[in-house]
Design a protein around this motif. Sequence first.
Motif, mmCIF file in Angstrom:
data_model
loop_
_atom_site.group_PDB
_atom_site.id
_atom_site.type_symbol
_atom_site.label_atom_id
_atom_site.label_comp_id
_atom_site.label_asym_id
_atom_site.label_seq_id
_atom_site.Cartn_x
_atom_site.Cartn_y
_atom_site.Cartn_z
ATOM 1 N N ALA A 1 8.423 3.659 5.251
ATOM 2 C CA ALA A 1 7.450 2.583 5.450
ATOM 3 C C ALA A 1 7.946 1.605 6.504
ATOM 4 O O ALA A 1 7.204 1.226 7.412
ATOM 5 N N GLN A 2 9.208 1.219 6.410
ATOM 6 C CA GLN A 2 9.772 0.268 7.373
ATOM 7 C C GLN A 2 9.768 0.826 8.782
ATOM 8 O O GLN A 2 9.470 0.108 9.740
ATOM 9 N N ARG A 3 10.089 2.095 8.924
ATOM 10 C CA ARG A 3 10.078 2.704 10.260
ATOM 11 C C ARG A 3 8.669 2.715 10.854
ATOM 12 O O ARG A 3 8.473 2.467 12.041
ATOM 13 N N ALA A 4 7.685 3.003 10.024
ATOM 14 C CA ALA A 4 6.300 3.025 10.510
ATOM 15 C C ALA A 4 5.834 1.612 10.876
ATOM 16 O O ALA A 4 5.178 1.413 11.897
ATOM 17 N N ILE A 5 6.193 0.644 10.062
ATOM 18 C CA ILE A 5 5.779 -0.745 10.292
ATOM 19 C C ILE A 5 6.467 -1.326 11.513
ATOM 20 O O ILE A 5 5.881 -2.146 12.226
ATOM 21 N N ALA A 6 7.668 -0.882 11.798
ATOM 22 C CA ALA A 6 8.448 -1.422 12.915
ATOM 23 C C ALA A 6 7.789 -1.179 14.266
ATOM 24 O O ALA A 6 8.143 -1.824 15.248
ATOM 25 N N GLN A 7 6.797 -0.308 14.323
ATOM 26 C CA GLN A 7 6.162 0.020 15.596
ATOM 27 C C GLN A 7 5.195 -1.048 16.088
ATOM 28 O O GLN A 7 4.682 -0.947 17.188
ATOM 29 N N PHE A 8 4.910 -2.076 15.277
ATOM 30 C CA PHE A 8 3.993 -3.100 15.752
ATOM 31 C C PHE A 8 4.557 -4.489 15.522
ATOM 32 O O PHE A 8 5.422 -4.703 14.690
ATOM 33 N N ASN A 9 4.052 -5.443 16.302
ATOM 34 C CA ASN A 9 4.492 -6.829 16.225
ATOM 35 C C ASN A 9 3.474 -7.595 15.390
ATOM 36 O O ASN A 9 2.342 -7.831 15.831
ATOM 37 N N GLU A 10 3.883 -7.996 14.197
ATOM 38 C CA GLU A 10 2.968 -8.649 13.272
ATOM 39 C C GLU A 10 2.421 -9.959 13.837
ATOM 40 O O GLU A 10 1.250 -10.278 13.644
ATOM 41 N N LEU A 11 3.227 -10.691 14.566
ATOM 42 C CA LEU A 11 2.774 -11.958 15.135
ATOM 43 C C LEU A 11 1.625 -11.725 16.124
ATOM 44 O O LEU A 11 0.609 -12.424 16.080
ATOM 45 N N ASP A 12 1.766 -10.739 16.986
ATOM 46 C CA ASP A 12 0.699 -10.424 17.945
ATOM 47 C C ASP A 12 -0.585 -10.009 17.228
ATOM 48 O O ASP A 12 -1.683 -10.420 17.612
ATOM 49 N N ILE A 13 -0.433 -9.216 16.187
ATOM 50 C CA ILE A 13 -1.607 -8.754 15.434
ATOM 51 C C ILE A 13 -2.282 -9.937 14.745
ATOM 52 O O ILE A 13 -3.512 -10.066 14.765
ATOM 53 N N ALA A 14 -1.493 -10.824 14.155
ATOM 54 C CA ALA A 14 -2.054 -12.000 13.473
ATOM 55 C C ALA A 14 -2.815 -12.879 14.461
ATOM 56 O O ALA A 14 -3.906 -13.378 14.156
ATOM 57 N N GLN A 15 -2.253 -13.071 15.648
ATOM 58 C CA GLN A 15 -2.938 -13.870 16.657
ATOM 59 C C GLN A 15 -4.256 -13.216 17.074
ATOM 60 O O GLN A 15 -5.267 -13.889 17.258
ATOM 61 N N GLU A 16 -4.247 -11.903 17.199
ATOM 62 C CA GLU A 16 -5.461 -11.179 17.560
ATOM 63 C C GLU A 16 -6.512 -11.319 16.457
ATOM 64 O O GLU A 16 -7.699 -11.531 16.727
ATOM 65 N N VAL A 17 -6.086 -11.186 15.197
ATOM 66 C CA VAL A 17 -7.006 -11.316 14.070
ATOM 67 C C VAL A 17 -7.656 -12.692 14.080
ATOM 68 O O VAL A 17 -8.873 -12.821 13.902
ATOM 69 N N THR B 1 0.831 -1.206 0.000
ATOM 70 C CA THR B 1 0.000 0.000 0.000
ATOM 71 C C THR B 1 0.862 1.252 0.000
ATOM 72 O O THR B 1 0.622 2.188 -0.773
ATOM 73 N N MET B 2 1.873 1.262 0.858
ATOM 74 C CA MET B 2 2.732 2.445 0.924
ATOM 75 C C MET B 2 3.559 2.608 -0.345
ATOM 76 O O MET B 2 3.755 3.727 -0.818
ATOM 77 N N SER B 3 4.011 1.503 -0.907
ATOM 78 C CA SER B 3 4.760 1.571 -2.160
ATOM 79 C C SER B 3 3.885 2.139 -3.273
ATOM 80 O O SER B 3 4.319 3.000 -4.037
ATOM 81 N N ALA B 4 2.646 1.667 -3.348
ATOM 82 C CA ALA B 4 1.731 2.153 -4.378
ATOM 83 C C ALA B 4 1.441 3.643 -4.222
ATOM 84 O O ALA B 4 1.164 4.331 -5.206
ATOM 85 N N ARG B 5 1.542 4.137 -2.998
ATOM 86 C CA ARG B 5 1.290 5.556 -2.746
ATOM 87 C C ARG B 5 2.560 6.391 -2.835
ATOM 88 O O ARG B 5 2.538 7.595 -2.602
#
Length: 124
Positions: free
Chosen positions: A78-94, A67-71
């Motif tokens: 983009a990497q700095r913004a993404i680094a603020q969250f843990n993808e594994l935790d988010i996936a488990q929550e989803v 999404t960020m690349s397309a914009r």
Amino acid sequence: MALASLAKKDLSAHEVERILVAKGLQAGGVVDHLVHRGFVNDERLAHHIVEKNVGRGAKGIVWLEATMSARGIDPELAQRAIAQFNELDIAQEVLSLNPGKSARFLAGRGFSEVTIEKILENSL
């Protein structure tokens, strides 16, 4: 014209430039001015995209990067913004909010293969 577009939604410098060029205008100085005045801020936009798409019905790193690349947002921002969250935790929550969903569901939401593999390993 550029300000009218910005009033509707946050735009990256690349998007503003594309709009101006499509209208046949010289974009360079205008975009630089908008960035200097703080009307256009790609770093703020990258953080907004992450915040908006993490949580309930969250999207993963792959989706966020695309999404960020397309914009037209710089990959480092983009990497700095993404680094603020843990993808594994988010996936488990989803998955906890969507019982019965699987790896395919996560992949469709743009979670990385590494995260999906860890989820599958933890569920065994």
